[in-house]
Design an enzyme around this catalytic site. Sequence first.
Site, PDB file in Angstrom:
ATOM      1  N   HIS A 169       0.941  -1.140  -0.081  1.00  0.00           N
ATOM      2  CA  HIS A 169       0.213  -0.092  -0.058  1.00  0.00           C
ATOM      3  C   HIS A 169       0.900   1.158   0.240  1.00  0.00           C
ATOM      4  CE1 HIS A 169      -2.903   2.784   1.522  1.00  0.00           C
ATOM      5  NE2 HIS A 169      -3.691   2.204   1.759  1.00  0.00           N
ATOM      6  N   GLU A 273      -1.003   1.357  -5.274  1.00  0.00           N
ATOM      7  CA  GLU A 273      -0.841   0.405  -4.633  1.00  0.00           C
ATOM      8  C   GLU A 273      -1.008  -0.934  -5.547  1.00  0.00           C
ATOM      9  OE1 GLU A 273      -3.846   0.494  -1.326  1.00  0.00           O
ATOM     10  OE2 GLU A 273      -3.837   2.551  -1.514  1.00  0.00           O
TER      11      GLU A 273
END
Length: 301
Positions: A169, A273
């Site tokens: 992420h 991400e």
Amino acid sequence: MTTALNTQFGIEGQLSFREDASGLVVAEIDNTSGRASLCLQGAHLMSWQPKSQAVPVVWLSRDTKPVAGKSIRGGAPVCWPWFGAHATEAGFPGHGFARTVPWQVIESGTEPNGATRLTLRLVASDKTRVQWPHDCSVDLTVIVGETLRMEMTTNNTGTDDVVIGEALHTYFQIGDIGQVRVTGLEGCDYWDKVGGSNLRTQQGAISFSGETDRVYINSAAECVIHDDKLKRRIHVAKFGSLSTVVWTPWEEKANKMGDMGQPDGWREMVCVESANAIENVVKIAAGTRHTLIVEYRAESV
Ligand code: TA6
């Protein structure tokens, strides 16, 4: 604890371990081509700056610091073994538990090109089995240099097949969110999570003028972040990932979050991400493994 780590895994002039004020251990990497820091809790890469770049490429909030059991705002949080909210348990942590539990260092070394390699492992424990009753371990290998490569491998050592959601992420440092475009996802379908969850198709490059929270699906595409203010491009290549999440909280949500670096730290980051989420979750048969890889490169233009 850091003495033993430095003895076993430290690399003179490249890799050392220190205890943070929080008591958590941080690996500091600094070699001829890049520098990075990584908190052992969550195997959480907190920063990365190639020596060729005057500004870090991975963003870290100025309002965050390592705290035991809490996720760090910024860097490259490891989302595992689910992405987003847990499917059935509202009380389970968003994005899984991996990013808030201790990982163990298992290997370090120097690549032929001088980049520094560090591998950490999370093994199942009584604590993790409460939320996820499976015998799986997950390794994260980071290779730090002029590029940043991260390899996340889930090893299903159990007797049951498992299904995981996952993401690296990553928060990227940009000059200003209003002067950034993301290319590579043109024509891809995505779940638009702002105002519900609606399936849409990307038309042209992605630009930003408000909260943006999209899970692009069924795409292995490389993305490029075009930063007009910092005059650079960040290449986000991936392997073993069919979802890409693009996120900026924008001002109102950033202020509610309170750890995005007041007053306008949110303007200096964008998340791209590399993931496997929603319909792209991954089934890993008993006794097999799955790897998600990202490779980042920044170029001045
Ligand atoms: O990946 C985007 C997202 O799922 C957003 O919805 C937002 O929740 C973001 O992750 C941050 O999540 P966190 O749990 O780190 O605050």
